[in-house]
Design a protein around this motif. Structure first.
Motif, PDB file in Angstrom:
ATOM      1  N   ASP A 102      11.933   7.557   2.280  1.00 52.10           N
ATOM      2  CA  ASP A 102      12.542   8.606   1.454  1.00 52.10           C
ATOM      3  C   ASP A 102      13.492   7.971   0.443  1.00 52.10           C
ATOM      4  O   ASP A 102      13.511   8.354  -0.732  1.00 52.10           O
ATOM      5  CB  ASP A 102      13.291   9.625   2.313  1.00 52.10           C
ATOM      6  CG  ASP A 102      12.363  10.503   3.135  1.00 52.10           C
ATOM      7  OD1 ASP A 102      11.185  10.671   2.740  1.00 52.10           O
ATOM      8  OD2 ASP A 102      12.806  11.024   4.178  1.00 52.10           O
ATOM      9  N   GLU A 103      14.274   6.994   0.894  1.00 50.32           N
ATOM     10  CA  GLU A 103      15.175   6.286  -0.019  1.00 50.32           C
ATOM     11  C   GLU A 103      14.383   5.521  -1.076  1.00 50.32           C
ATOM     12  O   GLU A 103      14.718   5.547  -2.265  1.00 50.32           O
ATOM     13  CB  GLU A 103      16.068   5.320   0.755  1.00 50.32           C
ATOM     14  CG  GLU A 103      16.988   4.506  -0.136  1.00 50.32           C
ATOM     15  CD  GLU A 103      17.807   3.494   0.619  1.00 50.32           C
ATOM     16  OE1 GLU A 103      19.003   3.372   0.302  1.00 50.32           O
ATOM     17  OE2 GLU A 103      17.260   2.807   1.520  1.00 50.32           O
ATOM     18  N   VAL A 104      13.318   4.848  -0.663  1.00 52.82           N
ATOM     19  CA  VAL A 104      12.474   4.109  -1.604  1.00 52.82           C
ATOM     20  C   VAL A 104      11.922   5.058  -2.656  1.00 52.82           C
ATOM     21  O   VAL A 104      11.951   4.765  -3.857  1.00 52.82           O
ATOM     22  CB  VAL A 104      11.342   3.361  -0.865  1.00 52.82           C
ATOM     23  CG1 VAL A 104      10.313   2.811  -1.841  1.00 52.82           C
ATOM     24  CG2 VAL A 104      11.915   2.248   0.007  1.00 52.82           C
ATOM     25  N   ALA A 141       8.722   0.073 -11.812  1.00 55.05           N
ATOM     26  CA  ALA A 141       8.827  -0.526 -10.483  1.00 55.05           C
ATOM     27  C   ALA A 141       7.960  -1.777 -10.419  1.00 55.05           C
ATOM     28  O   ALA A 141       6.910  -1.852 -11.061  1.00 55.05           O
ATOM     29  CB  ALA A 141       8.400   0.463  -9.407  1.00 55.05           C
ATOM     30  N   VAL A 142       8.423  -2.732  -9.632  1.00 54.70           N
ATOM     31  CA  VAL A 142       7.707  -3.995  -9.430  1.00 54.70           C
ATOM     32  C   VAL A 142       7.750  -4.303  -7.938  1.00 54.70           C
ATOM     33  O   VAL A 142       8.758  -4.046  -7.273  1.00 54.70           O
ATOM     34  CB  VAL A 142       8.363  -5.149 -10.225  1.00 54.70           C
ATOM     35  CG1 VAL A 142       7.655  -6.471  -9.976  1.00 54.70           C
ATOM     36  CG2 VAL A 142       8.400  -4.831 -11.712  1.00 54.70           C
ATOM     37  N   TYR A 143       6.662  -4.869  -7.419  1.00 57.17           N
ATOM     38  CA  TYR A 143       6.633  -5.301  -6.021  1.00 57.17           C
ATOM     39  C   TYR A 143       6.808  -6.805  -5.976  1.00 57.17           C
ATOM     40  O   TYR A 143       5.943  -7.565  -6.407  1.00 57.17           O
ATOM     41  CB  TYR A 143       5.326  -4.900  -5.347  1.00 57.17           C
ATOM     42  CG  TYR A 143       5.284  -5.277  -3.885  1.00 57.17           C
ATOM     43  CD1 TYR A 143       6.120  -4.646  -2.971  1.00 57.17           C
ATOM     44  CD2 TYR A 143       4.428  -6.252  -3.421  1.00 57.17           C
ATOM     45  CE1 TYR A 143       6.093  -4.979  -1.633  1.00 57.17           C
ATOM     46  CE2 TYR A 143       4.389  -6.594  -2.084  1.00 57.17           C
ATOM     47  CZ  TYR A 143       5.226  -5.959  -1.193  1.00 57.17           C
ATOM     48  OH  TYR A 143       5.203  -6.301   0.140  1.00 57.17           O
ATOM     49  N   GLY A 144       7.936  -7.230  -5.476  1.00 60.14           N
ATOM     50  CA  GLY A 144       8.212  -8.647  -5.283  1.00 60.14           C
ATOM     51  C   GLY A 144       8.929  -9.268  -6.452  1.00 60.14           C
ATOM     52  O   GLY A 144       8.789  -8.843  -7.596  1.00 60.14           O
ATOM     53  N   GLY A 145       9.734 -10.244  -6.130  1.00 57.63           N
ATOM     54  CA  GLY A 145      10.487 -10.938  -7.159  1.00 57.63           C
ATOM     55  C   GLY A 145      11.083 -12.217  -6.613  1.00 57.63           C
ATOM     56  O   GLY A 145      10.722 -12.668  -5.526  1.00 57.63           O
ATOM     57  N   ALA A 182       0.838  -1.208   0.000  1.00 52.46           N
ATOM     58  CA  ALA A 182       0.000   0.000   0.000  1.00 52.46           C
ATOM     59  C   ALA A 182       0.868   1.252   0.000  1.00 52.46           C
ATOM     60  O   ALA A 182       0.596   2.206  -0.744  1.00 52.46           O
ATOM     61  CB  ALA A 182      -0.923  -0.004   1.217  1.00 52.46           C
ATOM     62  N   ARG A 183       1.913   1.261   0.800  1.00 49.30           N
ATOM     63  CA  ARG A 183       2.787   2.437   0.852  1.00 49.30           C
ATOM     64  C   ARG A 183       3.562   2.608  -0.456  1.00 49.30           C
ATOM     65  O   ARG A 183       3.696   3.716  -0.966  1.00 49.30           O
ATOM     66  CB  ARG A 183       3.739   2.291   2.048  1.00 49.30           C
ATOM     67  CG  ARG A 183       4.657   3.464   2.264  1.00 49.30           C
ATOM     68  CD  ARG A 183       3.892   4.660   2.843  1.00 49.30           C
ATOM     69  NE  ARG A 183       4.746   5.822   2.961  1.00 49.30           N
ATOM     70  CZ  ARG A 183       5.470   6.149   4.021  1.00 49.30           C
ATOM     71  NH1 ARG A 183       5.448   5.379   5.088  1.00 49.30           N
ATOM     72  NH2 ARG A 183       6.208   7.226   4.008  1.00 49.30           N
ATOM     73  N   LEU A 184       4.079   1.497  -1.002  1.00 46.26           N
ATOM     74  CA  LEU A 184       4.799   1.574  -2.274  1.00 46.26           C
ATOM     75  C   LEU A 184       3.874   2.046  -3.388  1.00 46.26           C
ATOM     76  O   LEU A 184       4.262   2.836  -4.238  1.00 46.26           O
ATOM     77  CB  LEU A 184       5.430   0.223  -2.620  1.00 46.26           C
ATOM     78  CG  LEU A 184       6.268   0.205  -3.895  1.00 46.26           C
ATOM     79  CD1 LEU A 184       7.418   1.203  -3.823  1.00 46.26           C
ATOM     80  CD2 LEU A 184       6.788  -1.205  -4.144  1.00 46.26           C
ATOM     81  N   TRP A 202       4.309  -1.031 -11.805  1.00 47.54           N
ATOM     82  CA  TRP A 202       3.935   0.352 -12.074  1.00 47.54           C
ATOM     83  C   TRP A 202       4.656   0.792 -13.320  1.00 47.54           C
ATOM     84  O   TRP A 202       5.830   0.468 -13.530  1.00 47.54           O
ATOM     85  CB  TRP A 202       4.284   1.234 -10.875  1.00 47.54           C
ATOM     86  CG  TRP A 202       3.402   0.890  -9.719  1.00 47.54           C
ATOM     87  CD1 TRP A 202       2.148   1.363  -9.469  1.00 47.54           C
ATOM     88  CD2 TRP A 202       3.686  -0.041  -8.676  1.00 47.54           C
ATOM     89  NE1 TRP A 202       1.627   0.777  -8.345  1.00 47.54           N
ATOM     90  CE2 TRP A 202       2.563  -0.090  -7.829  1.00 47.54           C
ATOM     91  CE3 TRP A 202       4.780  -0.851  -8.364  1.00 47.54           C
ATOM     92  CZ2 TRP A 202       2.500  -0.893  -6.700  1.00 47.54           C
ATOM     93  CZ3 TRP A 202       4.721  -1.657  -7.246  1.00 47.54           C
ATOM     94  CH2 TRP A 202       3.595  -1.674  -6.426  1.00 47.54           C
ATOM     95  N   TYR A 203       3.940   1.538 -14.159  1.00 59.43           N
ATOM     96  CA  TYR A 203       4.464   1.868 -15.480  1.00 59.43           C
ATOM     97  C   TYR A 203       3.873   3.171 -15.988  1.00 59.43           C
ATOM     98  O   TYR A 203       2.874   3.672 -15.481  1.00 59.43           O
ATOM     99  CB  TYR A 203       4.126   0.752 -16.466  1.00 59.43           C
ATOM    100  CG  TYR A 203       2.638   0.656 -16.750  1.00 59.43           C
ATOM    101  CD1 TYR A 203       2.106   1.226 -17.902  1.00 59.43           C
ATOM    102  CD2 TYR A 203       1.757   0.047 -15.866  1.00 59.43           C
ATOM    103  CE1 TYR A 203       0.743   1.184 -18.161  1.00 59.43           C
ATOM    104  CE2 TYR A 203       0.411  -0.006 -16.116  1.00 59.43           C
ATOM    105  CZ  TYR A 203      -0.101   0.560 -17.265  1.00 59.43           C
ATOM    106  OH  TYR A 203      -1.448   0.532 -17.503  1.00 59.43           O
TER     107      TYR A 203
END
Length: 143
Positions: free
Chosen positions: A112-114, A45-49, A15-17, A38-39
């Motif tokens: 902030d880094e993310v 960006a991708v969540y999980g791998g 949710a935060r990402l 996300w595109y």
């Protein structure tokens, strides 16, 4: 047959990402290969791998996958928090697990880094018009 869903829709890290990614101009979300992506024109960006060679390893299951700035890649590779993910790694992507705090503890990631990593990846994939819009929005926010 499609890929199975490989994330928890109620995950607070997701949710935060999602908030970070969708705050960028024209960003959208889609599920691809069982994971949130996300595109704009291209995925940024991708969540999980997966860990290359060990798909059962949960290390990257709750990670941000991103395309680092080429000038920053070497420094990020020296940081033990970053990993080369399966499939995306050969294209230059890195992964940062989000479920391990900045100091290896439980407090969670440095958001902030993310956000900086996501924005850098976005800048490389979104095209000049979108990047100009982002710069304009950032400039207005500072005024």
């Amino acid at each position: 047959m499609g890929h199975p869903i490989m994330f928890d829709a109620a995950d607070p890290l997701l949710a935060r990402l999602r908030q970070v990614c969708l705050a960028l101009p024209d960003a959208a979300e889609k599920i691809s290969h069982g994971r949130p992506n996300w595109y704009t024109t291209k995925v940024f960006a991708v969540y999980g791998g997966s860990v290359k060679g060990d798909h059962a390893n949960p290390l990257l299951s709750r990670a941000l996958l991103f395309l680092p700035d080429p000038e920053e890649r070497a420094a990020l590779e020296q940081d033990e928090r970053f990993h080369v993910p399966a499939y995306y790694g050969p294209a230059g992507w890195l992964a940062l697990p989000l479920d391990d705090g900045p100091d290896g503890g439980d407090p969670g990631p440095d958001w902030d880094e993310v956000a900086e990593l996501v924005e850098s990846s976005y800048r490389q994939t979104a095209g000049t018009r979108r990047v100009a819009r982002l710069d304009d929005e950032r400039g207005r926010a500072r005024d």
